[in-house]
Design a protein around this motif. Structure first.
Motif, mmCIF file in Angstrom:
data_model
loop_
_atom_site.group_PDB
_atom_site.id
_atom_site.type_symbol
_atom_site.label_atom_id
_atom_site.label_comp_id
_atom_site.label_asym_id
_atom_site.label_seq_id
_atom_site.Cartn_x
_atom_site.Cartn_y
_atom_site.Cartn_z
ATOM 1 N N LYS A 416 0.828 -1.307 -0.145
ATOM 2 C CA LYS A 416 0.066 0.062 -0.030
ATOM 3 C C LYS A 416 0.858 1.110 0.098
ATOM 4 O O LYS A 416 1.902 1.346 0.258
ATOM 5 N N SER A 420 -1.000 5.641 3.368
ATOM 6 C CA SER A 420 -2.153 4.873 3.739
ATOM 7 C C SER A 420 -2.238 4.806 5.300
ATOM 8 O O SER A 420 -1.155 4.739 6.128
ATOM 9 N N SER A 424 -8.061 3.885 6.193
ATOM 10 C CA SER A 424 -8.141 3.823 4.546
ATOM 11 C C SER A 424 -8.048 2.434 4.436
ATOM 12 O O SER A 424 -8.433 1.879 3.279
ATOM 13 N N ILE A 425 -7.042 1.694 4.725
ATOM 14 C CA ILE A 425 -6.866 0.318 4.405
ATOM 15 C C ILE A 425 -8.038 -0.484 4.581
ATOM 16 O O ILE A 425 -8.408 -1.515 3.928
ATOM 17 N N ASP A 428 -10.619 0.398 1.827
ATOM 18 C CA ASP A 428 -10.400 0.352 0.308
ATOM 19 C C ASP A 428 -9.940 -1.034 0.332
ATOM 20 O O ASP A 428 -10.320 -1.358 -0.914
#
Length: 553
Positions: A416, A420, A424-425, A428
Motif C-alpha cells: 500500500k 495509507s 483507509s486500508i 479500501d
C-alpha cells in the motif's frame, strides 16, 4: 547397572561423549532410580535437564515415550492435551466473553502396522545394511562423523534399495521408514536431516524415506506385476466444512508452554482478573506505549496463563474479543514476549539475525541458480539497488522464497501507499482472514512502514523506527500466539521460515492442514497431499545444504 538401558540412552543422543554419558546415566541410576530399559518411559525433563540442552531433553523424552507406545502396540491418541485443561474454568464464565473451558476430544487412530503389513515386512527384522558395498568416500565420512556428499548419499540409496529388493521386489513405504530409521539411528551425523546448528529437522529421516521410496518406484517403473498402489478414490470429503469444536495438535504445534497448569506463585484467579482490568484501564489512558512500562510488563508475564485460557478456548475466540480483553497483546512488545514464553524463543533476535545471515545465503544461492523468470526479476530489482540495506536483504530473501515455491507474493504481503492509514486500508481493501504483513511503500523492497492484519482488520501498527525483521516477527509470531494455521497459498514459504530461520522443528506434521489447494502448474483446485514435512521445504533445505557443501569443498 544394566547396560541395555544405557545403550538405549546412547542411541537417542549419539553425540554425547563417553564421560558425559556416564555422568548422566549414573545420575539417573543413583538419584532417579532407573534400573532397566522400561524405566526410561517414566523419566521427566527435570531428572536430567541440568546435564543436557533443552533440545536434547525433548529428544530424550519424545524417544522414550514413543518407544513405550510402540512396545505396547497401543492406540495413539489424536490429541494429548487433556492433562493441560486450564485450571481457570470458572474465570470469565459469567462475563459473556466465551472463555469457557474446553475438554479435548480424543479419537483413536491406530498405528499403520496391521497384522498384514507386519507379515509383509517381516524380512526387515533380519535385514542388514550392506555397508561394505558403499563408496570409500562415504565410509570415510562416516568414520569422521561428517555429512555425506550428495553423490555418496545417492549411491548409498541405490545400494540399500538393491539389497531390499532381494527380500521384497517392491518394498512399501512402511518398509522404507524402518530402513531409513535404521540407517539414521546408526550414523545420525552423516545421514540425518539437520539444520546447520545441528538441530534435528522433524523426525530426522524424512528425506531419506522419500529417497528410498523414490528409488523403489524408479526401479519398478516398468514392473507392472509388482505395483502396489491402489486406484485413487473419487469420493469427495466434506469434513473440512464442519465447524471446529475441538482442539488438535496443530494448535499447540511447535509450542513448549501452550497451556500452563499452575497459577503463578502468590496469584489467584481473582488477582489475575484484577491485573487484566488494570491493564485495560492503562491502555485506554496511555495507549500502546505503556507496553514498555515495568508494571505492565510484569502483569503481562503473570497473566500469561490467563491469556492462554482465553486464546485456547473452543470454539476459538475472535481476534476482536481477544483484543478487547488483552489490548497489550496487540503491541510488538506484548506479542513477542508472549511468543517467548510460548516457544522459549526470542523471535525478534533469532529471526532478525537469521534474515540477515541466512538471507544472504539464500540470495547467493539464487544468484547462482536463478530457477525461473520471477526469481530473475527479483534478482534484477536487487541488483538495481546500490547498497543492500538490512531491510532490503531480508525482504528480498522472503520474496525469493515465495517465487521459488511458486507462491503468490500477496499470500503474505499487501503493498500500500506510504500515506495509507489503518482506516483507509480497512475501507479500501478487503483484507483476508489469515495474517498479512502490510508494506507501506512504492515497492516491496523500498517499504519502510509496516502493519499486520488478521480476520479482515488491521491489528498491529508498527512504530516507524522498527525495521522489517521486527514487523515480520510480529506477523509470524501471530500464527503461534493465536493458534492460527498457515494459509495454504503460502504454506511452503512459512514452513521454510519456521524450520530454517526460527529453527522450530516439531516431528508431528505441519501447521497447515488444508486438504485442497490451487495447483502451482494448472491453477485449478486440487486435492492437497499431506505429509509430516512439506516435501518442497525439505527438498529446498537439502539443496541449500548441498550448495554449502560444494562451496566448502
Amino acid at each position: 547397572m544394566d547396560v541395555e538401558w544405557i545403550q538405549e540412552f546412547q542411541k537417542v543422543l549419539p553425540e554425547l561423549d563417553h564421560e558425559k554419558l556416564m555422568t548422566i546415566t549414573g545420575h539417573l541410576s543413583s538419584v532417579v532410580g532407573v534400573t532397566k530399559k522400561e524405566d526410561l518411559a517414566f523419566v521427566e525433563k527435570e531428572d536430567f535437564q541440568e546435564y543436557l540442552t533443552p533440545i536434547q531433553c525433548r529428544k530424550v523424552i519424545q524417544a522414550f515415550k514413543q518407544r513405550e507406545l510402540n512396545d505396547k502396540g497401543t492406540t495413539e491418541v489424536s490429541i494429548t492435551l487433556s492433562e493441560e485443561t486450564p485450571p481457570l474454568s470458572s474465570v470469565g464464565a459469567d462475563r459473556g466473553t466465551g472463555w469457557s473451558s474446553f475438554t479435548p476430544h480424543q479419537t483413536q487412530s491406530y498405528f499403520p502396522g496391521s497384522s498384514l503389513a507386519k507379515a509383509q515386512n517381516s524380512w526387515i527384522l533380519q535385514f542388514q545394511i550392506p555397508w561394505e558395498q558403499m563408496p570409500v568416500s562415504l565410509s570415510q565420512a562416516i568414520l569422521r562423523g561428517q555429512r555425506a556428499s550428495p553423490a555418496d548419499r545417492r549411491a548409498m540409496v541405490r545400494v540399500v534399495v538393491s539389497a531390499m529388493q532381494q527380500h521384497c521386489p517392491n518394498p512399501n513405504r512402511a518398509a522404507c521408514i524402518e530402513i531409513a530409521k535404521m540407517i539414521v539411528s546408526k550414523y545420525p551425523l552423516t545421514f540425518s536431516d539437520m539444520t546447520e546448528e545441528g538441530e534435528q529437522i522433524g523426525i530426522g529421516y524424512y528425506s531419506l524415506i522419500n529417497q528410498l521410496k523414490t528409488r523403489v518406484e524408479h526401479v519398478n517403473r516398468n514392473n507392472t506385476t509388482e505395483r502396489i498402489r491402489k486406484p485413487r478414490s473419487t469420493t469427495q470429503s466434506n469434513s473440512n466444512t464442519s465447524a471446529k469444536t475441538t482442539r488438535c495438535k496443530v494448535d499447540s504445534y511447535g509450542c513448549v508452554n501452550w497451556q500452563p497448569k499452575c497459577l503463578p506463585e502468590g496469584e489467584t484467579t481473582d488477582s489475575l482478573e484484577k491485573r487484566r482490568q488494570d491493564m485495560v484501564a492503562i491502555f485506554q489512558s496511555a495507549g500502546p506505549r505503556a507496553a514498555d512500562w515495568p508494571d505492565v510488563d510484569a502483569s503481562m508475564s503473570l497473566t500469561y496463563i490467563y491469556q492462554r485460557h482465553m486464546i485456547n478456548g473452543c470454539p476459538p475466540p475472535s481476534i476482536n474479543d481477544i483484543q478487547e480483553q488483552w489490548p497489550f497483546l496487540f503491541t510488538k512488545r506484548g506479542l513477542c514476549d508472549h511468543f517467548k514464553i510460548l516457544t522459549e524463543i526470542d523471535i525478534c533476535d533469532r529471526l532478525g539475525e537469521a534474515l540477515q545471515t541466512k538471507g544472504k545465503r539464500i540470495l547467493d544461492f539464487f544468484r547462482r541458480n536463478p530457477h525461473n523468470k520471477n526469481i530473475q526479476r527479483v534478482l534484477q530489482d536487487i541488483d538495481g539497488i546500490s547498497a543492500m540495506q538490512q531491510n532490503k536483504t531480508a525482504i528480498a530473501a522472503v520474496l525469493l522464497l515465495l517465487n521459488h515455491f511458486v507462491e503468490e507474493e500477496e499470500s503474505i504481503f499487501i503493498l500500500k501507499d506510504t500515506t495509507s492509514t489503518k482506516a483507509s486500508i480497512e475501507r479500501d481493501v478487503t483484507l483476508p482472514s489469515s495474517p498479512r504483513l502490510i508494506m507501506l511503500g512504492t515497492t516491496y523492497l523500498d517499504a519502510a512502514k509496516w502493519m499486520v492484519s488478521m480476520e479482515g482488520k488491521v491489528v498491529y501498527i508498527l512504530d516507524e523506527h522498527l525495521g522489517f525483521a521486527d514487523a515480520f516477527s510480529v506477523f509470524f509470531g501471530s500464527y503461534y500466539a493465536f493458534n492460527l494455521e498457515y494459509q495454504e497459498p503460502a504454506c511452503a514459504t512459512l514452513e521454510f521460515i519456521q524450520r530454517f530461520f526460527l529453527r522450530i522443528n516439531p516431528e508431528d506434521g505441519t501447521k497447515c492442514t488444508a486438504r485442497t489447494g490451487v495447483s502451482r502448474k494448472t491453477g485449478v483446485l486440487v486435492k492437497r497431499k499431506t505429509a509430516t514435512i512439506n516435501n518442497r521445504v525439505l527438498s529446498f533445505l537439502r539443496q541449500l545444504t548441498d550448495f554449502e557443501w560444494k562451496n566448502l569443498n
